[in-house]
Enzyme design. Structure first.
Site, PDB file in Angstrom:
ATOM      1  N   ASN A  23      -3.574   0.633 -16.265  1.00  0.00           N
ATOM      2  CA  ASN A  23      -4.629   0.357 -15.279  1.00  0.00           C
ATOM      3  C   ASN A  23      -6.020   0.314 -15.909  1.00  0.00           C
ATOM      4  O   ASN A  23      -6.969  -0.162 -15.287  1.00  0.00           O
ATOM      5  CB  ASN A  23      -4.562   1.358 -14.126  1.00  0.00           C
ATOM      6  CG  ASN A  23      -3.365   1.058 -13.218  1.00  0.00           C
ATOM      7  OD1 ASN A  23      -2.794  -0.045 -13.278  1.00  0.00           O
ATOM      8  ND2 ASN A  23      -2.973   2.015 -12.390  1.00  0.00           N
ATOM      9  N   ARG A  93      -2.450  -7.622  -8.800  1.00  0.00           N
ATOM     10  CA  ARG A  93      -3.500  -6.845  -8.135  1.00  0.00           C
ATOM     11  C   ARG A  93      -4.842  -6.906  -8.872  1.00  0.00           C
ATOM     12  O   ARG A  93      -5.895  -7.141  -8.302  1.00  0.00           O
ATOM     13  CB  ARG A  93      -3.029  -5.385  -8.067  1.00  0.00           C
ATOM     14  CG  ARG A  93      -3.881  -4.528  -7.183  1.00  0.00           C
ATOM     15  CD  ARG A  93      -3.546  -4.779  -5.738  1.00  0.00           C
ATOM     16  NE  ARG A  93      -4.615  -4.426  -4.859  1.00  0.00           N
ATOM     17  CZ  ARG A  93      -4.861  -5.042  -3.726  1.00  0.00           C
ATOM     18  NH1 ARG A  93      -4.122  -6.042  -3.332  1.00  0.00           N
ATOM     19  NH2 ARG A  93      -5.840  -4.667  -2.970  1.00  0.00           N
ATOM     20  N   CYS A 117       2.061  -4.569  -6.123  1.00  0.00           N
ATOM     21  CA  CYS A 117       3.173  -3.843  -5.497  1.00  0.00           C
ATOM     22  C   CYS A 117       2.924  -3.692  -3.997  1.00  0.00           C
ATOM     23  O   CYS A 117       1.782  -3.514  -3.566  1.00  0.00           O
ATOM     24  CB  CYS A 117       3.303  -2.450  -6.101  1.00  0.00           C
ATOM     25  SG  CYS A 117       3.942  -2.434  -7.780  1.00  0.00           S
ATOM     26  N   ARG A 122      -3.562  -3.207   1.568  1.00  0.00           N
ATOM     27  CA  ARG A 122      -4.405  -2.977   0.386  1.00  0.00           C
ATOM     28  C   ARG A 122      -5.705  -3.772   0.540  1.00  0.00           C
ATOM     29  O   ARG A 122      -5.932  -4.781  -0.126  1.00  0.00           O
ATOM     30  CB  ARG A 122      -3.653  -3.364  -0.896  1.00  0.00           C
ATOM     31  CG  ARG A 122      -2.400  -2.533  -1.101  1.00  0.00           C
ATOM     32  CD  ARG A 122      -1.711  -2.794  -2.425  1.00  0.00           C
ATOM     33  NE  ARG A 122      -2.389  -2.146  -3.535  1.00  0.00           N
ATOM     34  CZ  ARG A 122      -1.913  -2.112  -4.777  1.00  0.00           C
ATOM     35  NH1 ARG A 122      -0.768  -2.691  -5.074  1.00  0.00           N
ATOM     36  NH2 ARG A 122      -2.589  -1.504  -5.740  1.00  0.00           N
ATOM     37  N   ILE A 124      -9.708  -5.008   0.518  1.00  0.00           N
ATOM     38  CA  ILE A 124     -10.724  -4.996  -0.551  1.00  0.00           C
ATOM     39  C   ILE A 124     -12.130  -4.997   0.057  1.00  0.00           C
ATOM     40  O   ILE A 124     -13.083  -5.465  -0.556  1.00  0.00           O
ATOM     41  CB  ILE A 124     -10.541  -6.162  -1.558  1.00  0.00           C
ATOM     42  CG1 ILE A 124     -10.529  -7.528  -0.858  1.00  0.00           C
ATOM     43  CG2 ILE A 124      -9.289  -5.991  -2.384  1.00  0.00           C
ATOM     44  CD1 ILE A 124     -10.715  -8.684  -1.840  1.00  0.00           C
ATOM     45  N   ASP A 306       0.479   7.809  -8.113  1.00  0.00           N
ATOM     46  CA  ASP A 306       1.352   7.050  -9.017  1.00  0.00           C
ATOM     47  C   ASP A 306       2.405   7.935  -9.697  1.00  0.00           C
ATOM     48  O   ASP A 306       3.247   7.432 -10.440  1.00  0.00           O
ATOM     49  CB  ASP A 306       0.519   6.315 -10.082  1.00  0.00           C
ATOM     50  CG  ASP A 306      -0.334   5.208  -9.470  1.00  0.00           C
ATOM     51  OD1 ASP A 306      -0.096   4.844  -8.304  1.00  0.00           O
ATOM     52  OD2 ASP A 306      -1.247   4.713 -10.156  1.00  0.00           O
TER      53      ASP A 306
HETATM   54  N1  EPU Z   1      -9.043   0.960   0.092  1.00  0.00           N
HETATM   55  C1  EPU Z   1      -9.747   0.473   1.155  1.00  0.00           C
HETATM   56  N2  EPU Z   1     -10.654  -0.515   0.920  1.00  0.00           N
HETATM   57  C2  EPU Z   1     -10.883  -1.011  -0.312  1.00  0.00           C
HETATM   58  C3  EPU Z   1     -10.167  -0.513  -1.396  1.00  0.00           C
HETATM   59  C4  EPU Z   1      -9.225   0.484  -1.183  1.00  0.00           C
HETATM   60  O1  EPU Z   1      -9.570   0.905   2.294  1.00  0.00           O
HETATM   61  O2  EPU Z   1     -11.739  -1.903  -0.446  1.00  0.00           O
HETATM   62  C5  EPU Z   1      -8.058   2.040   0.312  1.00  0.00           C
HETATM   63  C6  EPU Z   1      -6.621   1.628  -0.044  1.00  0.00           C
HETATM   64  O3  EPU Z   1      -5.997   0.999   1.044  1.00  0.00           O
HETATM   65  C7  EPU Z   1      -6.001   2.963  -0.414  1.00  0.00           C
HETATM   66  C8  EPU Z   1      -7.162   3.742  -1.040  1.00  0.00           C
HETATM   67  O4  EPU Z   1      -8.357   3.096  -0.581  1.00  0.00           O
HETATM   68  O5  EPU Z   1      -5.581   3.632   0.728  1.00  0.00           O
HETATM   69  C9  EPU Z   1      -7.184   3.794  -2.541  1.00  0.00           C
HETATM   70  O6  EPU Z   1      -7.087   2.470  -3.075  1.00  0.00           O
HETATM   71  P1  EPU Z   1      -7.666   2.092  -4.507  1.00  0.00           P
HETATM   72  O7  EPU Z   1      -8.662   1.005  -4.319  1.00  0.00           O
HETATM   73  O8  EPU Z   1      -8.078   3.333  -5.214  1.00  0.00           O
HETATM   74  O9  EPU Z   1      -6.395   1.479  -5.195  1.00  0.00           O
HETATM   75  P2  EPU Z   1      -6.310   0.212  -6.133  1.00  0.00           P
HETATM   76  O10 EPU Z   1      -7.551   0.119  -6.961  1.00  0.00           O
HETATM   77  O11 EPU Z   1      -5.860  -0.977  -5.385  1.00  0.00           O
HETATM   78  C10 EPU Z   1      -5.359   1.502  -8.187  1.00  0.00           C
HETATM   79  C11 EPU Z   1      -4.149   1.368  -9.050  1.00  0.00           C
HETATM   80  C12 EPU Z   1      -2.925   1.859  -8.280  1.00  0.00           C
HETATM   81  C13 EPU Z   1      -3.144   3.305  -7.837  1.00  0.00           C
HETATM   82  C14 EPU Z   1      -4.447   3.415  -7.018  1.00  0.00           C
HETATM   83  C15 EPU Z   1      -4.788   4.849  -6.650  1.00  0.00           C
HETATM   84  C16 EPU Z   1      -4.700  -0.568 -10.372  1.00  0.00           C
HETATM   85  C17 EPU Z   1      -4.455  -2.008 -10.651  1.00  0.00           C
HETATM   86  N3  EPU Z   1      -3.976  -0.033  -9.394  1.00  0.00           N
HETATM   87  O12 EPU Z   1      -5.121   0.657  -7.066  1.00  0.00           O
HETATM   88  O13 EPU Z   1      -1.880   1.831  -9.217  1.00  0.00           O
HETATM   89  O14 EPU Z   1      -2.075   3.724  -7.010  1.00  0.00           O
HETATM   90  O15 EPU Z   1      -5.532   2.867  -7.795  1.00  0.00           O
HETATM   91  O16 EPU Z   1      -4.905   5.636  -7.789  1.00  0.00           O
HETATM   92  O17 EPU Z   1      -5.503   0.072 -11.037  1.00  0.00           O
HETATM   93  C18 EPU Z   1       0.316   1.599  -9.984  1.00  0.00           C
HETATM   94  O18 EPU Z   1      -0.148   1.613 -11.142  1.00  0.00           O
HETATM   95  O19 EPU Z   1       1.549   1.696  -9.735  1.00  0.00           O
HETATM   96  C19 EPU Z   1      -0.611   1.494  -8.851  1.00  0.00           C
HETATM   97  C20 EPU Z   1      -0.222   1.145  -7.637  1.00  0.00           C
END
Ligand code: EPU
Length: 388
Positions: A23, A93, A117, A122, A124, A306
């Site tokens: 990541n 992603r 995944c 999810r 943004i 994770d």
């Molecule tokens: N969220 C929002 N709005 C946003 C962004 C996120 O409501 O604009 C919410 C999400 O729905 C979730 C929470 O905030 O409930 C956390 O989401 P986050 O943005 O932290 O997750 P992400 O950046 O999409 C990364 C990792 C994930 C890991 C999460 C949490 C990457 C590519 N992915 O996802 O990794 O689970 O942070 O630590 O960096 C994995 O590696 O298997 C994986 C899923």
């Protein structure tokens, strides 16, 4: 469909060396776009997500060469396009990091809406809130997102939710913004610090990464010809730690940062496992059946979502009934139905699951519903037939 056949029943013993963080790598690769020259990255995990990131960058004009199995030379002197390939970006992603990076570099970018995944919704919205606060305009339509800015100006941004992706993305878009940007309620994961360290090594002025208040003083340009080594993977380390505990094994895990695993170490000790650390090495072993516990996933430094499925395998064979509350993703218990096919007794409802520990799991055909579910099922395969 790819298939793994695992003959279980033996404790996992030996030594393993951890690779660079997935990541982190998939954020640092687009972050190299902020440099108009060349960058050398070491400790790059040689995995599909990295290859996909390279392919997307190459379609924008980057020249990327694997110098060896884990090092890349990236030449970003000729970025010629601001439309990223929709088919590739919508598979993946981390393609959303192209938005922050390309806003900084070209003030405009179009990408496919990020896939990844299936862990539930999810959104943004926090990424977009950050870009807009800096002066950009975002349009989402027909499965793609187009973001443009005439000029980026520093701003104070409060994240409504702690988001790894939004923190990194807004950081990427703020490096050249005029004046100071603050990101409040920022995520603190090790790969956020890693991305900030990489950008600072190029000459960016980021302070406070790793705390919940990050400050960026905009700079005019970044250096060329920088070499950087990606941080070891926290989740890969934790996955091996849990494989050792689940299988009553004994592993020496090298090239890791034990402090990044403090929340997991504390839970491993609580369920009766053993952890010792020496510099960048962890020794993890267990001789007993795991004990029951209660876990809640949280943003770093809390227990990582994770590692939740891998921990779920340990608890599926624990002595007593355990509970996991998942506070990040709404669909991260899909793996429990697969574990139940192997004899586990898990009841999952919404964001909670109850694990009634059984004495053993048995081999069965199972399906990896997402990346970490796959890791959990590999551990389950390793311990199938082993009596607790
Ligand atoms: N969220 C929002 N709005 C946003 C962004 C996120 O409501 O604009 C919410 C999400 O729905 C979730 C929470 O905030 O409930 C956390 O989401 P986050 O943005 O932290 O997750 P992400 O950046 O999409 C990364 C990792 C994930 C890991 C999460 C949490 C990457 C590519 N992915 O996802 O990794 O689970 O942070 O630590 O960096 C994995 O590696 O298997 C994986 C899923």
């Amino acid at each position: 469909m790819e298939k793994l056949i695992i003959k279980g029943g033996n404790p996992l013993k030996g030594e393993v060396s951890i690779t660079g963080a997935k990541n982190s790598a998939i954020a640092i690769l687009p972050a190299t776009l902020l440099c108009s020259g060349t960058c050398t990255l070491h400790n790059v995990p040689n995995i599909i997500d990295v290859k996909l990131s390279c392919e997307i960058l190459e379609q924008l004009g980057s020249k990327i060469t694997w110098i060896n199995k884990n090092s890349l030379l990236i030449d970003n002197r000729n970025i010629t396009k601001t439309k990223a390939p929709l088919d590739l970006t919508s598979k993946f992603r981390a393609s959303y990091y192209l938005i922050g990076a390309m806003l900084s570099r070209c003030k405009e970018i179009e990408v496919g809406l990020p896939g990844g995944c299936n862990l539930g919704a999810r959104p943004i919205d926090q990424h977009i809130k950050g870009f807009e606060a800096l002066g950009a305009v975002a349009n989402l339509s027909q499965g793609k997102i187009y973001v443009k800015a005439e000029k980026l100006v520093g701003s104070n941004i409060y994240m409504d939710t702690v988001s790894v992706g939004a923190t990194i993305n807004v950081l990427l878009s703020s490096i050249f913004a005029e004046g100071t940007t603050t990101i409040d309620n920022a995520a603190k994961e090790p790969h956020i610090v890693d991305v900030a360290n990489f950008l600072n090594s190029l000459g960016a002025d980021i302070r406070g990464a790793g705390t919940d208040l990050i400050k960026v003083n905009g700079v005019k340009s970044l250096k060329d010809n920088v070499t950087y080594s990606i941080v070891p993977d926290q989740i890969e380390t934790g996955t091996f730690m849990l494989a050792a505990i689940a299988s009553k094994g004994d592993l020496t895990i090298r090239n890791c940062i034990p402090e990044h695993l403090d929340s997991l170490t504390s839970k491993i000790l609580e369920v009766g496992g053993n952890v010792e650390s020496y510099g960048d090495t962890l020794h993890v072993w267990s001789t007993n059946r795991p004990q029951k516990t209660v876990i809640k996933t949280l943003p770093y430094p809390g227990f990582p979502t994770d590692l939740q499925p891998q921990m779920g395998v340990v608890l599926s064979v624990a002595d007593g009934t355990s509970i996991i509350n998942e506070s990040i993703w709404e669909s991260r218990f899909q793996y429990t139905a697969e574990l139940n096919k192997m004899g586990a007794r898990i009841t999952a409802q919404g964001k909670s699951a109850i694990f009634e520990g059984v004495e053993y799991l048995s081999g069965a055909p199972v399906y990896a519903t997402d990346l970490r579910a796959g890791a959990a099922l590999v551990i389950a395969g390793l311990i199938a037939k082993r009596h607790y």
